[in-house]
Design an enzyme around this catalytic site. Structure first.
Site, PDB file in Angstrom:
ATOM      1  N   GLY A   1      -5.838   6.895  16.605  1.00 58.77           N
ATOM      2  CA  GLY A   1      -5.470   8.120  15.905  1.00 58.77           C
ATOM      3  C   GLY A   1      -3.986   8.343  15.692  1.00 58.77           C
ATOM      4  N   ALA A   2      -3.163   7.924  16.648  1.00 58.48           N
ATOM      5  CA  ALA A   2      -1.729   8.207  16.556  1.00 58.48           C
ATOM      6  C   ALA A   2      -1.085   7.345  15.477  1.00 58.48           C
ATOM      7  CB  ALA A   2      -1.057   7.963  17.899  1.00 58.48           C
ATOM      8  N   ASP A   3      -0.576   8.012  14.433  1.00 61.19           N
ATOM      9  CA  ASP A   3       0.066   7.291  13.334  1.00 61.19           C
ATOM     10  C   ASP A   3       1.369   7.956  12.913  1.00 61.19           C
ATOM     11  OD1 ASP A   3      -0.922   9.581  12.202  1.00 61.19           O
ATOM     12  OD2 ASP A   3      -2.033   8.596  10.599  1.00 61.19           O
TER      13      ASP A   3
ATOM     14  N   ARG B   1      -9.958  -1.958   7.150  1.00 62.58           N
ATOM     15  CA  ARG B   1      -9.059  -2.765   7.973  1.00 62.58           C
ATOM     16  C   ARG B   1      -8.813  -2.125   9.329  1.00 62.58           C
ATOM     17  NH1 ARG B   1      -4.613   0.737   9.116  1.00 62.58           N
ATOM     18  NH2 ARG B   1      -2.912   0.490   7.593  1.00 62.58           N
TER      19      ARG B   1
ATOM     20  N   GLN C   1     -12.835   7.958   9.501  1.00 60.47           N
ATOM     21  CA  GLN C   1     -12.450   6.711  10.158  1.00 60.47           C
ATOM     22  C   GLN C   1     -13.468   6.275  11.212  1.00 60.47           C
ATOM     23  OE1 GLN C   1     -10.126   4.584   9.556  1.00 60.47           O
ATOM     24  NE2 GLN C   1      -8.483   5.601   8.474  1.00 60.47           N
TER      25      GLN C   1
ATOM     26  N   LYS D   1       0.848  -1.196   0.000  1.00 61.60           N
ATOM     27  CA  LYS D   1       0.000   0.000   0.000  1.00 61.60           C
ATOM     28  C   LYS D   1       0.884   1.246   0.000  1.00 61.60           C
ATOM     29  CE  LYS D   1      -2.326   1.485   3.644  1.00 61.60           C
ATOM     30  NZ  LYS D   1      -3.323   1.546   4.723  1.00 61.60           N
TER      31      LYS D   1
END
Length: 335
Positions: A223-225, A115, A143, A71
């Site tokens: 949320g934390a990415d 996912r 989301q 991806k």
């Protein structure tokens, strides 16, 4: 030898939660058992555009099926305001592991939402109380919708409390779900007191404190990415039974990245990987548990598992657009 092009609508229709949730569970299990390959997520930071690209490849053998893909996804927070584009967009290439033939190129944005919701559902199924009927949502962006769809598939959710600084997003969220659930807006603390809480915000300062949570709340910290993002206070992490999706990713860019880097929490505060719980190497919720937390950064194996579902369902239903990407259907010109 044709490649199947799947639009966001094709992915939405074919990657149903009833199929995606068990596929993502299988992916966590394969990763834990060592039958999945997942190189570290690669970042291309574009400070001049306040954004980045991320490359996420993976292969997994789930026993009954195997899959591979990559991806290519971005995060550009200024897009909605400056360009009328989504903050996050993605493209998935789904390949045959044996031949490397690109079986499908599909929308990765819808796939990511599916996912991500499924991962929260797997964690909720393992860590939330069995009769959880209330769901809190902090952050009413795109989301949040698949969080509801997925979590309601594993728990008897009847009431939803949504909290967001944007009143328009809250209204759209309520309008979307009020025919299925008792939905109302509330403060962060109102949402956090529910049986299950999903946080899906981009904040860099914690917004959920220990006092906000119910005695047995399960939290999906989604949320934390990226480095510096944090939705829960360190007190929540220290108090909770903490499951993570991947140690390298969560300590680098997940919910625990800030308190872990500063030493406010250590590996001793991490109970288990979600894969350990899925395969039974570690217990999920027990009668002695209070607050539980799942730190989800999103793994490439989840994308590949979801792409597997979308591709095979679309093939069975005759959906998508076939095209000869590699020119294998035409005689090759001499070079």
């Amino acid at each position: 030898m044709e490649t199947l092009l799947l639009s966001s609508e094709d992915v939405r229709e074919n990657a149903t939660m009833d199929d995606v949730i068990p596929a993502v569970r299988d992916a966590f299990a394969a990763y834990e058992r060592g039958t999945a390959l997942m190189p570290p997520k690669s970042y291309v930071d574009l400070d001049q555009y306040n954004g980045d690209f991320r490359a996420m490849p993976a292969y997994l053998d789930a026993g009954d099926w195997e899959a591979a893909g990559i991806k290519w996804v971005n995060v550009h927070p200024d897009n909605p305001t400056d360009h009328d584009l989504p903050t996050v967009m993605g493209t998935m290439i789904y390949s045959d592991p044996e031949t490397a033939l690109p079986l499908s190129i599909m929308d990765g944005t819808e796939l990511t939402m599916k996912r991500t919701g499924a991962a929260a559902a797997v964690a909720t199924d393992e860590l939330a109380v069995e009769d959880a009927s209330t769901l809190g949502i902090v952050g009413a962006g795109i989301q949040s919708y698949t969080q509801v769809e997925a979590i309601a598939a594993v728990r008897p959710i009847r009431e939803i409390v949504v909290s967001d600084l944007d009143d328009d997003r809250v209204r759209r969220f309520i309008d979307h779900f009020d025919d299925r659930f008792d939905v109302r807006s509330g403060a962060v603390a109102d949402a956090a007191s529910c049986d299950v809480l999903s946080t899906v915000t981009p904040v860099r300062e914690p917004i959920v404190d220990l006092d906000d949570l119910g005695e047995h709340t399960h939290v999906n910290a989604m949320g934390a990415d990226a480095e510096g993002k944090q939705e829960l206070t360190a007190d929540v992490i220290r108090e909770a039974k903490l499951a993570i999706d991947d140690h390298a990713q969560t300590t680098h860019s997940g919910e625990i990245n800030v308190p872990y880097t500063t030493g406010a929490i250590t590996d001793d505060d991490i109970y288990a990987d979600i894969g350990e719980i899925v395969v039974g190497a570690a217990e999920g919720r027990t009668s002695d548990d209070g607050i539980t937390v799942f730190d989800s950064t999103g793994l490439a194996i989840q994308d590949v598992a979801t792409a597997h579902i979308a591709y095979h369902a679309a093939t069975a239903h005759g959906n998508g657009t076939e095209f000869d990407l590699l020119g294998l259907g035409e005689p090759r010109s001499a070079r």
